[in-house]
Design an enzyme around this catalytic site. Structure first.
Site, PDB file in Angstrom:
ATOM      1  N   GLY A 252       5.524   3.179   0.276  1.00  0.00           N
ATOM      2  CA  GLY A 252       5.946   4.076  -0.761  1.00  0.00           C
ATOM      3  C   GLY A 252       5.240   4.157  -2.002  1.00  0.00           C
ATOM      4  O   GLY A 252       4.071   3.577  -1.865  1.00  0.00           O
TER       5      GLY A 252
ATOM      6  N   SER B 288       0.924  -1.057   0.090  1.00  0.00           N
ATOM      7  CA  SER B 288       0.105   0.143  -0.036  1.00  0.00           C
ATOM      8  C   SER B 288       0.962   1.365  -0.001  1.00  0.00           C
ATOM      9  O   SER B 288       2.211   1.178   0.085  1.00  0.00           O
ATOM     10  CB  SER B 288      -0.986   0.007   1.326  1.00  0.00           C
ATOM     11  OG  SER B 288      -0.236   0.278   2.365  1.00  0.00           O
ATOM     12  N   LYS B 289       0.351   2.559   0.015  1.00  0.00           N
ATOM     13  CA  LYS B 289       0.992   3.717  -0.005  1.00  0.00           C
ATOM     14  C   LYS B 289       1.961   3.693   1.147  1.00  0.00           C
ATOM     15  O   LYS B 289       3.055   4.475   1.094  1.00  0.00           O
ATOM     16  CB  LYS B 289       0.176   4.677  -0.298  1.00  0.00           C
ATOM     17  CG  LYS B 289      -0.705   4.988  -1.364  1.00  0.00           C
ATOM     18  CD  LYS B 289      -1.698   6.007  -1.532  1.00  0.00           C
ATOM     19  CE  LYS B 289      -2.261   6.357  -2.888  1.00  0.00           C
ATOM     20  NZ  LYS B 289      -3.300   7.183  -2.959  1.00  0.00           N
ATOM     21  N   ARG B 290       1.819   3.069   2.087  1.00  0.00           N
ATOM     22  CA  ARG B 290       2.662   3.495   3.269  1.00  0.00           C
ATOM     23  C   ARG B 290       4.011   2.744   3.065  1.00  0.00           C
ATOM     24  O   ARG B 290       4.857   3.078   3.792  1.00  0.00           O
ATOM     25  CB  ARG B 290       1.984   2.793   4.721  1.00  0.00           C
ATOM     26  CG  ARG B 290       1.797   1.430   4.919  1.00  0.00           C
ATOM     27  CD  ARG B 290       1.440   0.940   5.981  1.00  0.00           C
ATOM     28  NE  ARG B 290       1.128  -0.580   5.942  1.00  0.00           N
ATOM     29  CZ  ARG B 290       0.181  -1.357   5.575  1.00  0.00           C
ATOM     30  NH1 ARG B 290      -0.896  -0.780   4.870  1.00  0.00           N
ATOM     31  NH2 ARG B 290       0.185  -2.703   5.754  1.00  0.00           N
TER      32      ARG B 290
END
Length: 466
Positions: free
Chosen positions: A242, A238-240
């Site tokens: 990167g 996920s975006k966490r």
């Protein structure tokens, strides 16, 4: 093997992400390996979340990766009449019925079932009412209430589902739009998809889709559900972790060939081989070599691979047009292509991305750069002043300003003064680049040219030795 037809069917509710790109790649490789057909389909029936911007972004990302399609892109919103005709067929044969229960009623049914320790689902209230179409009514699939549905997955093996736990899913919403599980079956059926290769987050949808195929009296495609891509913490990517969108990697200066190579190896292997051309991937790709376990997305490994492609797989001439947008973004003054190609060649061994190279090339583009503060304090000592001045004077008088003449001069100067070559070279390097580490000093001087070298040496002399 019969005619192979695969598809990639993203929803334009966001940019193409890494997981979707790998799914697209596996479908593309399988079709190309077997000389089959690869279809692109845009699943845009979620009218509230689907946008033209995301559709365009997905197409741009596919083209950048080099995943060309043989048919499409097809848009589900252009195929509504086809879905309705298949919905009518299911209704006419008794496999579908109209339901007038409101969303609030259905939610209450699910909560009551959950409270009773049962599977939270629609309770079939309208199943035998014999309702026809009407305002605020949905069309539901009449799911078998007993028996087992078997998914024979090419990656996961045989998986059984108890039909009594499946919902009478909605086929057509009250606004006339088809749901995902229905439209995907109609699309795959009418497009003659032979193999459905997708992420294993779709496994729970598959028994419902199998039952719709069977209700229509149609032959099933072969299913292959690919394990998820996880972050370093073993949680879904996920975006966490990167950047997750393909376009973001393009903007960070990754090469499409490197990203394709990396994605292919993310859950697929061919012995110990790590580096593949696209042609090799097409030749060697099989579903049998897809891993049954999840893959870990390793940003450092991708960076290493991208650096390898920059160093080993691209010439400076090939990198030039790819680097230009990054140079323009930084507002550097224009330079001749021949000059830039020489500069790029010196930076290839030192850079892992085009974005990194665009920063590293600054000293070639302009003399407006910061000087390394520790370096200037360490190397611009009073005793270096006469040496520095001798360098300026000799360089100005050189007839043949080339790497060999420069190297001979510096080595002779080191021997005649008894000062180590490094202690002479480092202040010169800082004067020319602002840094204590750079490509070869004589190489740099040769590329910058005599006039620019003298100008920069004089500027540094004035700043640090007066």
């Amino acid at each position: 093997m019969n005619s192979i037809v695969t598809r990639f069917a993203p929803s334009p509710t966001g940019h193409l992400h890494i997981g979707g790109a790998r799914t697209a790649l596996f479908n593309w490789l399988f079709a190309r390996h077997h000389g089959g057909k690869f279809i692109l389909r845009i699943e845009n029936t979620d009218l509230q979340r689907s946008t033209q911007e995301y559709t365009k972004s997905i197409l741009v990302a596919m083209e950048w990766l080099g995943l060309d399609w043989d048919e499409g892109p097809y848009y589900q919103t252009d195929r509504i009449d086809i879905y309705r005709s298949y919905a009518k067929k299911l209704y006419d044969t008794g496999w579908a019925y109209y339901c007038e229960c409101s969303p609030e009623e259905v939610e209450r049914m699910r909560q009551e079932a959950h409270a009773a320790g049962l599977k939270p689902k629609y309770n079939g209230k309208c199943r035998d009412k014999g309702l026809g179409p009407g305002p605020n009514r949905v069309l539901r699939f009449r799911c078998p209430q007993s028996g087992i549905t078997v998914l024979n997955d090419l990656i996961k093996g045989s998986i059984e589902f108890d039909n009594s736990e499946l919902d009478d899913l909605v086929l057509i919403r009250s606004d006339g739009m088809p749901t995902y599980n229905f439209s995907v079956v109609v699309d795959d059926l009418t497009m003659k998809i032979s193999h459905v290769i997708r992420g294993d987050d779709h496994i729970n949808n598959t028994p419902r889709q199998i039952l719709i195929y069977q209700a229509l009296g149609e032959t099933l495609p072969k299913f292959a559900h690919v394990p998820m891509i996880l972050g370093p913490d073993k949680k879904r990517l996920s975006k966490r972790h990167g950047a997750t969108s393909v376009i973001a990697y393009k903007e960070m200066g990754y090469l499409p060939e490197a990203l394709v190579n990396y994605l292919a190896r993310l859950g697929w292997s061919y012995g110990d081989q790590e580096i593949f051309t696209k042609e090799e991937l097409v030749q060697k790709f099989t579903i049998e070599n897809i891993s049954k376990s999840s893959s870990i997305f390793d940003m450092e490994k991708l960076r290493w691979l991208n650096g390898y492609y920059i160093r080993e797989k691209k010439s400076a001439e090939e990198l030039l047009p790819l680097l230009m947008p990054f140079l323009e973004k930084r507002g550097y003054p224009p330079k001749d292509d021949s000059y830039l190609i020489k500069a790029i060649a010196t930076l290839q061994p030192r850079c892992s991305t085009l974005d990194e190279m665009a920063d590293a090339i600054r000293f070639y583009m302009t003399d407006e750069f910061e000087y390394d503060e520790k370096g200037t304090k360490k190397f611009f000592k009073p005793e270096i002043k006469p040496i520095f001045e001798e360098v300026i004077k000799t360089v100005a008088s050189m007839e043949h300003f080339d790497e060999k003449e420069l190297e001979d001069f510096f080595r002779n100067l080191s021997e005649s003064t008894g000062i180590k070559l490094r202690l002479i070279a480092q202040p010169i390097r800082i004067a020319l680049t602002g840094k204590t580490a750079s490509p070869g000093l004589f190489e740099i001087m040769n590329i910058l040219g005599k006039d620019e070298v003298i100008k920069r040496l004089q500027k540094a002399h004035k700043l640090f030795l007066n």
